[in-house]
Enzyme design. Structure first.
Site, PDB file in Angstrom:
ATOM      1  N   GLU A  85       9.563   3.809   4.177  1.00  0.00           N
ATOM      2  CA  GLU A  85       8.270   3.692   4.843  1.00  0.00           C
ATOM      3  C   GLU A  85       8.016   2.224   5.139  1.00  0.00           C
ATOM      4  OE1 GLU A  85       5.115   6.570   3.308  1.00  0.00           O
ATOM      5  OE2 GLU A  85       6.238   6.057   1.518  1.00  0.00           O
TER       6      GLU A  85
ATOM      7  N   HIS B 286       9.471  14.829  -3.069  1.00  0.00           N
ATOM      8  CA  HIS B 286       9.946  14.966  -1.683  1.00  0.00           C
ATOM      9  C   HIS B 286      11.462  14.788  -1.563  1.00  0.00           C
ATOM     10  CE1 HIS B 286       5.766  14.816  -0.943  1.00  0.00           C
ATOM     11  NE2 HIS B 286       5.621  13.525  -0.752  1.00  0.00           N
TER      12      HIS B 286
HETATM   13  C1  BG6 Z   1       2.964  11.292  -0.063  1.00  0.00           C
HETATM   14  C2  BG6 Z   1       2.931  10.028  -0.862  1.00  0.00           C
HETATM   15  O1  BG6 Z   1       3.189  12.398  -0.888  1.00  0.00           O
HETATM   16  O2  BG6 Z   1       4.004  11.202   0.904  1.00  0.00           O
HETATM   17  C3  BG6 Z   1       2.730   8.836   0.039  1.00  0.00           C
HETATM   18  O3  BG6 Z   1       1.898  10.093  -1.827  1.00  0.00           O
HETATM   19  C4  BG6 Z   1       3.767   8.817   1.131  1.00  0.00           C
HETATM   20  O4  BG6 Z   1       2.759   7.624  -0.712  1.00  0.00           O
HETATM   21  C5  BG6 Z   1       3.847  10.166   1.832  1.00  0.00           C
HETATM   22  O5  BG6 Z   1       3.402   7.804   2.044  1.00  0.00           O
HETATM   23  C6  BG6 Z   1       5.014  10.218   2.783  1.00  0.00           C
HETATM   24  O6  BG6 Z   1       4.900  11.353   3.584  1.00  0.00           O
HETATM   25  P1  BG6 Z   1       5.462  11.345   5.062  1.00  0.00           P
HETATM   26  O7  BG6 Z   1       5.230  12.731   5.565  1.00  0.00           O
HETATM   27  O8  BG6 Z   1       4.690  10.303   5.816  1.00  0.00           O
HETATM   28  O9  BG6 Z   1       6.887  10.984   4.942  1.00  0.00           O
END
Ligand code: BG6
Length: 449
Positions: free
Chosen positions: A176, A200
């Site tokens: 990110e 995730h």
């Molecule tokens: C969330 C986290 O679960 O997922 C965040 O708490 C993170 O910190 C986010 O930014 C990332 O999700 P995505 O869909 O933007 O990859």
């Protein structure tokens, strides 16, 4: 229901949100009809009387709209309230009423280690049956994550090579470029491993590594995922890397370091980057390392899985002088989860010339080009599935506990010896040097993304 008194504004705010983020236009069919049905109930989560009033309100809605006692409780609160809310729903008979289907979605974070996840599961299971519980992980709602299963199991040509005989290693990156976005108090307690890796990234890894399920049904799919997580060897702390971002540049913007963020301890040892080498000890994967990394304020936002194949057994062709690339590169299958969604296959091709030089070329599938739509953000699909009672894309108790069992010892080891070198990477880079070292010591390098 929530604590703030938003009775007068909630429905209008919801409409604004739908127009802004939901891909719905003003005047579209059903929008106002839907908004007119939105009710808001203000209460404190520990207020027993509040639950009676909520129950009454829900019965009134049943009468008005014929909803027949069907309920979907979505707990998107701070995790410390989960147990209280669940207990109250149980005590008031709202979890298992005589009529209607009742389900509960539980948001992450689901526990902060194995013991707390187990305690939360025990607590939930005293009130709800496992079939009523939908532990949400929005990664599973992403089209591209689901497509990992379609790619592997709806095509005949990939699965025969999807194993230790042909694959050298697998890389998973969840990068990110954003920082913690004002969530200091939450992130201080979480860190990258708890926030993103345990959930995730592990969900994604399970789709890449699992055996074909016998059907696309909740028990079959979730059962195969748990087998993968349980087959992962305990992670030695030497196979882990933690990092924390310092100040730096994201594009042209200069950004502050983690310790300077609002409501963050100026001496914080919370990690904003984690990399881990995993080994899945089963027939398919023994000896194939999985390198995973996730972090904030990295060089760019991208989530990708790269499967790196073994080189051919001998080198038949030699690069001729002046070839436009150096060496023969391994074949890669790259699954781009976001934001540039697609899948590519890299292979070697003959460079047109009198010699036999080989350079890598890429065949690419791009979602937007193929299907012309941008994929939904995940929540739409998951909320619909929960309403329909399909738990295939939700976490099971056993799965959550299996991933926590894997990472809790790492978190404990990290807590015991707090990092002394934080911040150890500049914002806008690919993380600490130790992350490169994790691969270099195995004679490998992260793919350039
Ligand atoms: C969330 C986290 O679960 O997922 C965040 O708490 C993170 O910190 C986010 O930014 C990332 O999700 P995505 O869909 O933007 O990859």
């Amino acid at each position: 229901m929530a604590r703030r008194p938003l009775e007068d504004s909630f429905a209008a705010d919801m409409k604004d949100g739908i127009l802004k983020y939901g891909g719905v236009q003003e005047g579209e069919e059903h929008l106002d009809e839907f908004i007119a049905k939105v009710k808001y109930h203000a209460m404190n989560f520990d207020d027993a009387v509040g639950y009676d009033q909520l129950n009454e309100l829900l019965h009134k809605i049943d009468e008005e709209h014929g909803t027949k006692g069907n309920r979907l409780f979505y707990l998107a609160t701070a995790p410390e309230y989960f147990a209280d809310i669940i207990d109250h729903l149980g005590e008031k008979g709202m979890a298992k009423p005589k009529e209607g289907k009742v389900r509960a979605i539980i948001e992450k974070p689901f526990g902060h280690d194995l013991a707390s996840a187990r305690a939360l599961n025990d607590n939930i299971n005293t009130v709800f049956d496992e079939q009523q519980i939908f532990r949400i992980d929005h990664y599973l709602g992403k089209e591209t994550v689901q497509n990992v299963l379609v790619f592997r199991f709806a095509n005949g040509i990939f699965e025969p090579i999807w194993n230790r005989n042909y694959i050298d290693h697998v890389e998973i990156t969840a990068a990110e470029s954003i920082g913690i976005e004002g969530r200091g108090p939450f992130y201080e307690k979480a860190g990258a491993l708890r926030d993103v890796v345990q959930n995730h990234v592990m969900e994604l890894l399970s789709f890449v590594a699992m055996e074909p399920p016998v059907s696309f049904e909740a028990d079959a799919v979730r059962g195969e995922k748990v087998k993968v997580w349980r087959a992962i060897k305990p992670i030695p702390v030497e196979d882990t890397v933690r990092g924390q971002y310092g100040p730096g540049m994201i594009g042209r913007e200069s950004v502050k370091g983690y310790r300077e963020e609002e409501r963050v301890d100026p001496n914080s040892v919370t990690e904003t980057f984690a990399a881990v080498k995993l080994e899945i000890e089963n027939w398919r994967w023994a000896g194939v390392p999985f390198y995973i990394r996730a972090g904030k304020r990295l060089a760019k936002r991208t989530t990708e899985v790269t499967v790196v194949f073994k080189q051919p057994p001998m080198r038949l062709f030699n690069q001729t002088e002046g070839a436009p690339c150096d060496e023969i590169q391994p074949n890669l299958i790259t699954m781009r989860i976001q934001p540039d969604e697609g899948i590519s296959l890299r292979f070697g091709a003959k460079v047109p010339s009198t010699g036999m030089s080989v350079c890598p070329v890429v065949m690419d599938f791009n979602y937007a080009a193929a299907f012309g739509t941008s994929s939904a953000n995940g929540y739409e699909r998951l909320l619909l599935d929960a309403m329909l009672g399909d738990a295939t894309l939700f976490a099971h108790r056993d799965g959550v506990e299996a991933t926590w069992a894997l990472y809790t010892p790492v978190l404990e080891a990290w807590a015991k010896s707090p990092a002394k070198d934080f911040p150890n990477y500049a914002s806008g880079t690919w993380g600490p040097a130790a992350s490169d070292e994790l691969m270099r010591r195995d004679g490998r390098e992260w793919q350039r993304l």
